[in-house]
Structure formats: C-alpha cells, structure tokens
Design an enzyme around this catalytic site. Structure first.
Site, PDB file in Angstrom:
ATOM      1  N   GLY A 127       0.820  -1.014   0.095  1.00 23.11           N
ATOM      2  CA  GLY A 127      -0.264   0.128  -0.247  1.00 23.11           C
ATOM      3  C   GLY A 127       1.179   1.127  -0.123  1.00 23.11           C
ATOM      4  O   GLY A 127       2.653   1.491   0.665  1.00 23.11           O
ATOM      5  N   GLU A 184       5.456  -5.299   7.812  1.00 25.86           N
ATOM      6  CA  GLU A 184       4.818  -4.889   8.291  1.00 25.86           C
ATOM      7  C   GLU A 184       5.479  -4.263   9.749  1.00 25.86           C
ATOM      8  O   GLU A 184       5.704  -3.064   9.805  1.00 25.86           O
ATOM      9  CB  GLU A 184       3.406  -4.612   8.992  1.00 25.86           C
ATOM     10  N   ASP A 188      -0.996  -7.056   7.215  1.00 19.44           N
ATOM     11  CA  ASP A 188      -2.095  -7.569   7.483  1.00 19.44           C
ATOM     12  C   ASP A 188      -2.769  -7.377   5.571  1.00 19.44           C
ATOM     13  O   ASP A 188      -2.072  -8.823   4.969  1.00 19.44           O
ATOM     14  CB  ASP A 188      -3.143  -6.170   6.620  1.00 19.44           C
ATOM     15  N   GLY A 197       0.745  -5.562   0.706  1.00 17.77           N
ATOM     16  CA  GLY A 197      -0.258  -5.078   0.001  1.00 17.77           C
ATOM     17  C   GLY A 197      -0.426  -5.657  -1.398  1.00 17.77           C
ATOM     18  O   GLY A 197      -1.449  -6.357  -1.738  1.00 17.77           O
TER      19      GLY A 197
HETATM   20  C1  LIG Z   1      -3.165  -2.276   3.711  1.00 15.04           C
HETATM   21  C2  LIG Z   1      -1.550  -2.453   2.886  1.00 15.04           C
HETATM   22  C3  LIG Z   1      -0.196  -2.448   4.176  1.00 15.04           C
HETATM   23  C4  LIG Z   1       1.249  -2.497   3.181  1.00 15.04           C
HETATM   24  O1  LIG Z   1       1.044  -2.586   2.342  1.00 15.04           O
HETATM   25  S1  LIG Z   1       2.183  -1.509   4.305  1.00 15.04           S
HETATM   26  C5  LIG Z   1       3.853  -1.257   2.793  1.00 15.04           C
HETATM   27  C6  LIG Z   1       4.419  -2.713   2.888  1.00 15.04           C
HETATM   28  N1  LIG Z   1       5.775  -2.349   2.818  1.00 15.04           N
HETATM   29  C7  LIG Z   1       6.399  -1.938   2.911  1.00 15.04           C
HETATM   30  O2  LIG Z   1       6.605  -1.487   3.894  1.00 15.04           O
HETATM   31  C8  LIG Z   1       7.853  -1.465   1.628  1.00 15.04           C
HETATM   32  C9  LIG Z   1       7.943   0.104   1.971  1.00 15.04           C
HETATM   33  N2  LIG Z   1       9.250   0.186   0.645  1.00 15.04           N
HETATM   34  C10 LIG Z   1      10.499  -0.611   1.278  1.00 15.04           C
HETATM   35  O3  LIG Z   1      10.550  -1.493   1.860  1.00 15.04           O
HETATM   36  C11 LIG Z   1      11.752  -0.027  -0.250  1.00 15.04           C
HETATM   37  O4  LIG Z   1      11.249   0.791  -0.929  1.00 15.04           O
HETATM   38  C12 LIG Z   1      12.239  -1.330  -0.492  1.00 15.04           C
HETATM   39  C13 LIG Z   1      12.566  -2.253  -0.167  1.00 15.04           C
HETATM   40  C14 LIG Z   1      10.693  -2.045  -1.254  1.00 15.04           C
HETATM   41  C15 LIG Z   1      12.936  -1.067  -2.269  1.00 15.04           C
HETATM   42  O5  LIG Z   1      14.367  -0.147  -1.318  1.00 15.04           O
HETATM   43  P1  LIG Z   1      14.399   0.516  -2.926  1.00 15.04           P
HETATM   44  O6  LIG Z   1      14.957  -0.552  -4.038  1.00 15.04           O
HETATM   45  O7  LIG Z   1      16.464   0.731  -2.103  1.00 15.04           O
HETATM   46  O8  LIG Z   1      13.372   1.279  -4.062  1.00 15.04           O
HETATM   47  P2  LIG Z   1      13.460   3.112  -2.935  1.00 15.04           P
HETATM   48  O9  LIG Z   1      13.601   3.758  -3.332  1.00 15.04           O
HETATM   49  O10 LIG Z   1      12.581   2.512  -1.446  1.00 15.04           O
HETATM   50  O11 LIG Z   1      11.356   2.847  -3.464  1.00 15.04           O
HETATM   51  C16 LIG Z   1      11.374   3.577  -4.987  1.00 15.04           C
HETATM   52  C17 LIG Z   1      10.620   4.721  -5.023  1.00 15.04           C
HETATM   53  O12 LIG Z   1       9.674   3.969  -4.427  1.00 15.04           O
HETATM   54  C18 LIG Z   1       9.112   4.566  -3.380  1.00 15.04           C
HETATM   55  N3  LIG Z   1       7.943   3.499  -2.618  1.00 15.04           N
HETATM   56  C19 LIG Z   1       8.336   1.746  -2.091  1.00 15.04           C
HETATM   57  N4  LIG Z   1       7.471   1.326  -1.539  1.00 15.04           N
HETATM   58  C20 LIG Z   1       6.974   2.479  -1.318  1.00 15.04           C
HETATM   59  C21 LIG Z   1       5.162   1.935  -0.536  1.00 15.04           C
HETATM   60  N5  LIG Z   1       4.424   0.853   0.060  1.00 15.04           N
HETATM   61  N6  LIG Z   1       4.567   3.408  -0.514  1.00 15.04           N
HETATM   62  C22 LIG Z   1       5.080   4.539  -1.298  1.00 15.04           C
HETATM   63  N7  LIG Z   1       5.471   4.648  -1.875  1.00 15.04           N
HETATM   64  C23 LIG Z   1       6.968   3.883  -2.118  1.00 15.04           C
HETATM   65  C24 LIG Z   1       9.976   5.375  -2.517  1.00 15.04           C
HETATM   66  O13 LIG Z   1       9.342   5.851  -1.477  1.00 15.04           O
HETATM   67  C25 LIG Z   1      11.212   5.677  -3.457  1.00 15.04           C
HETATM   68  O14 LIG Z   1      10.602   6.485  -4.202  1.00 15.04           O
HETATM   69  P3  LIG Z   1      10.889   8.357  -3.645  1.00 15.04           P
HETATM   70  O15 LIG Z   1      12.183   7.949  -5.141  1.00 15.04           O
HETATM   71  O16 LIG Z   1      10.907   8.866  -4.305  1.00 15.04           O
HETATM   72  O17 LIG Z   1      12.213   8.081  -3.415  1.00 15.04           O
END
Ligand SMILES: C/C=C/C(=O)SCCNC(=O)CCNC(=O)[C@H](O)C(C)(C)COP(=O)(O)OP(=O)(O)OC[C@H]1O[C@@H](n2cnc3c(N)ncnc32)[C@H](O)[C@@H]1OP(=O)(O)O
Length: 374
Positions: free
Chosen positions: A81, A152, A160, A129
């Site tokens: 998400g 998470e 979730d 998500g």
């Molecule tokens: C109900 C639903 C619940 C959920 O789903 S909770 C979310 C669960 N997912 C996460 O916690 C993952 C969050 N993301 C990360 O930890 C990292 O990303 C990764 C390990 C997946 C990848 O890391 P890397 O390869 O270094 O890429 P990067 O620079 O972090 O990401 C590229 C751009 O993508 C954006 N992004 C990544 N994941 C999300 C997300 N889940 N929501 C919103 N944006 C996201 C970043 O911020 C960034 O953006 P910018 O280049 O502008 O800084």
C-alpha cells in the site's frame, strides 16, 4: 458494438492501472513503477472495478495481473500500500485513509473468491499489499528476482491484507517467523512454503506477456498453458535446513520469550534474527503475535474483519500518544533516517492491555465496514 471495448470498464486512476482484453483474457497491469507499483486508493478502486466486472463478463475466462517496470531498474510487482499516503492522511485526519483499508481488504477477499483462473506474474518485489493482491490468485508465478515479504513490523504496522490467514498456512512456525521478522523470501523458499506456485526465468516473461497481449487467447486453458509451457525447475529452497530452528524459537509463548531464546543461542542465525527483531516495533510485534494466534481458527473474511479493527487502532492518534505506524513510516519513507522511536522501546515494557486494545472492534457486527464479506 465492439465486444472488447465493452469488456473494459471506465477506470479512474489516470493510468496507474491499465486494462486490456485479448480474446478471453483480461490483462491488468499495475502501472506506477516510480513508486514500485505501490497501491493508491484509485488503483484499489480500479482493481475492484475490473475484478467485479470480469467475474460477471461471460467473454472473460481468465485474468492476469502483472506490473510495469522501470527501464534499467530492478523489477517490482508491488511494494505494498502507498505508505507515504498513509503517513500524510493520518497526520491530516484525511478520512479516505479509512476507505483505503476497507476497500483494499475487500479487494483482497474479492481476488481470493474470484471464480475464474487468475494468474499473478510476481516478478521482483512483492510486499504487503502486493502480497494481498497476489496470494488469492490461482497461479502465482515467481522468477529469480521475486522477493516476497510481509515487512509491516518494520513500519510499526502488522501483516494485514489477509496476512493472518495466508501466513498461518505456512508449515510449523514459519508464518510467525515471516510475520515478526519481515524476512523476504526468494522463489524457491516461497514455493516451498506455499506462497507461490511455479517458477519461470525472468527471461521467459517477455514471451509470456507478448502472447498475452498479441496472440488471441482462446480459453482459460490456453492462458494457463501460455505460462505452464515455460515453467522451469525452481531454485533449491534454503528453508528446510532452517525449519527446526525456526520452530524451536518461534513456538515459544510470546515475543519476549522468542527474543530471549534467540539471544541465548550462540548460533549465527539466531543472533542475526535477534538483531532483526530488535529493530522492529516491540508493540507491533506483540500485536502481530496475537493476530497470528487468533487468526489460526478464522476464515479469510473473519481475519480481514479483525485486521480492519486492528488497523483502525494503528492510525488512532490520541493526544500525547503516538502511532507506531506513523512513526515507522516517517523513519523509513518520509525522513528516511531509519531510526524509528518505538514506544515502548523494549518488548519487556509492552503491556498486555496495550496489545488487547488492537482487538477491540470500534463497530458492532452489523455496522462493521466489512460485514458483507462471507
Ligand atoms: C494495507 C497495506 C499495507 C502495506 O502494504 S504496508 C507497506 C508494506 N511495504 C513496505 O513496507 C515496503 C516499503 N518499501 C521499502 O521498504 C523499499 O522501497 C523496498 C525495500 C521495497 C525497495 O527499496 P529500494 O530498492 O531502495 O527502492 P526505494 O528507493 O525505497 O523505492 C523507490 C521509490 O518507491 C517508493 N516506494 C517504495 N515502496 C513504497 C510504498 N509501499 N509506498 C509508497 N512509496 C513506496 C519509495 O519511497 C521511492 O520513492 P522516491 O524515489 O520518491 O523516494
């Protein structure tokens, strides 16, 4: 009338979701690669519209869910998400955050119940998500780049999107281990645990996508065969060697006991796992432990209702009391200091009362936002 155009409902996400029809196949592309295809509310709404419409449309016999990539960058199916939206909306009191969770969990349920073959091409990152929209698909296709995780607790949330349901289907204590640590799995291990079905080399994906887009798909069997004829032997799984250790530590009665047991072990794996848990939110690890324990006997619909109650609590910002989730997202994705200030900071200081508060539903059964899920 053009039957193909009629099969594609009007979408609202301004290109973040793409839909095509080729013969009997409905093809959906997540198209927000700059954010690793993280799900916005508009994307969730479009996915819901498509799955609902294509469940009813007699001309659609199978659905494929795939994701757009970024040239020259690693693949990402969906990183979850949109956590930056969660952060902003929580701080601004934007009530569309509530719609987000209600509609996302309902979509997860819809995909699990979808009455036709559904295929997810899970190349690259599949987290949170992203797991929620792919785990319900009938054929989950992984590549050597697939990295599946429910991360998470790292952002002060809990696994979730039905995590209580599908993680509990992993053998032994592996689901609890995945939930608490947020450990990412490669294809071999994910298939071993039942979180993926088949393996294809990523080099085979362009031919599969080409066929889905341009070679008329005549039946659901044809669609499935387009993947199956390119299936390869999955890489060896590493987890069988770890299983006994995971079971030994993660079968203990609470998170404090698990952490103490890991800390007492001289094995490198136990020490690393302990170090990982020290970085997670103690409160949300305890909440996650309780979630997985309760979800063992729940149906998917019951689990999603429970998770909807829990997530309400995660964003319930009280004066003087923070939100672990808002703090966790701040540290990971907003300020990017990777130094969340968890409250409390130590698992020993998490009270049972604080954990149980996440399981109090703010709604009566007939008012619950997910009351209609069966
Ligand atoms: C109900 C639903 C619940 C959920 O789903 S909770 C979310 C669960 N997912 C996460 O916690 C993952 C969050 N993301 C990360 O930890 C990292 O990303 C990764 C390990 C997946 C990848 O890391 P890397 O390869 O270094 O890429 P990067 O620079 O972090 O990401 C590229 C751009 O993508 C954006 N992004 C990544 N994941 C999300 C997300 N889940 N929501 C919103 N944006 C996201 C970043 O911020 C960034 O953006 P910018 O280049 O502008 O800084």
């Amino acid at each position: 009338m053009n039957a193909t155009l009629d099969s594609i409902p009007v979408l609202q996400s301004e290109g973040q979701i793409l839909a095509e029809v080729n013969g009997c196949l409905g093809l959906i592309t997540l198209n927000r690669p700059e954010a690793l295809n993280a799900l916005s509310l508009a994307m969730i709404r479009d996915l819901t519209t498509l799955f609902r419409a294509w469940a009813q449309a007699p001309e659609i016999e199978a659905v494929v869910l795939m994701a757009a990539g970024r040239p020259g960058k690693p693949a990402a199916f969906c990183a979850g998400g949109d956590i930056r939206f969660f952060h902003r909306a929580a701080l601004e009191g934007d009530t569309s955050l509530e719609d987000f969770f209600t509609e996302e969990y309902a979509l997860n349920h819809l995909i699990h119940q979808f009455p036709k073959p559904s295929i997810a091409l899970m190349d690259g990152i599949v987290m949170g998500g992203g797991m929620g929209i792919s785990q319900g698909c009938k054929l989950r296709v992984l590549t050597e780049h697939s990295r599946l995780a429910m991360p998470e607790t790292n952002i002060g949330l809990f696994p979730d999107v039905g995590g209580g349901y599908f993680l509990n289907q992993c053998p032994g204590q592996l689901g609890k281990w995945l939930a608490l640590t947020g450990q990412a799995l490669a294809a071999g291990d994910a298939i071993e645990l039942g979180l993926g079905d088949v393996f294809v080399q990523s080099a085979a994906l362009p031919a599969i996508v080409e066929a889905f887009k341009f070679k008329p798909q005549s039946s659901a069997e044809h669609v499935v065969a387009t993947v199956m004829e390119r299936v390869d032997l999955a890489p060896a799984a590493d987890l069988p060697a770890l299983r006994a250790r995971v079971d030994q530590h993660f079968s203990l009665p609470d998170v404090a006991a698990i952490m103490a047991s890991l800390a007492a072990s001289e094995e490198a794996w136990a020490q690393q796992t302990h170090a990982t848990l020290l970085k997670r939110s103690p409160l949300m690890m305890a909440v996650t432990f309780e979630q997985l324990t309760r979800a063992k006997t729940l149906s998917l619909a019951e689990d999603l209702r429970m998770e909807r109650d829990m997530v309400q609590r995660c964003f319930h910002l009280r004066p003087g009391a923070g939100s672990e989730t808002v703090e966790g997202i701040r540290a990971l994705a907003v300020d990017k200091d990777h130094a969340p200030r968890w409250q409390p900071a130590r698992i020993e200081d998490v009270s049972r009362e604080a954990v149980l508060a996440f399981f109090e539903s703010p709604w009566s059964a007939d008012q619950h936002p997910l009351r209609d899920l069966k």
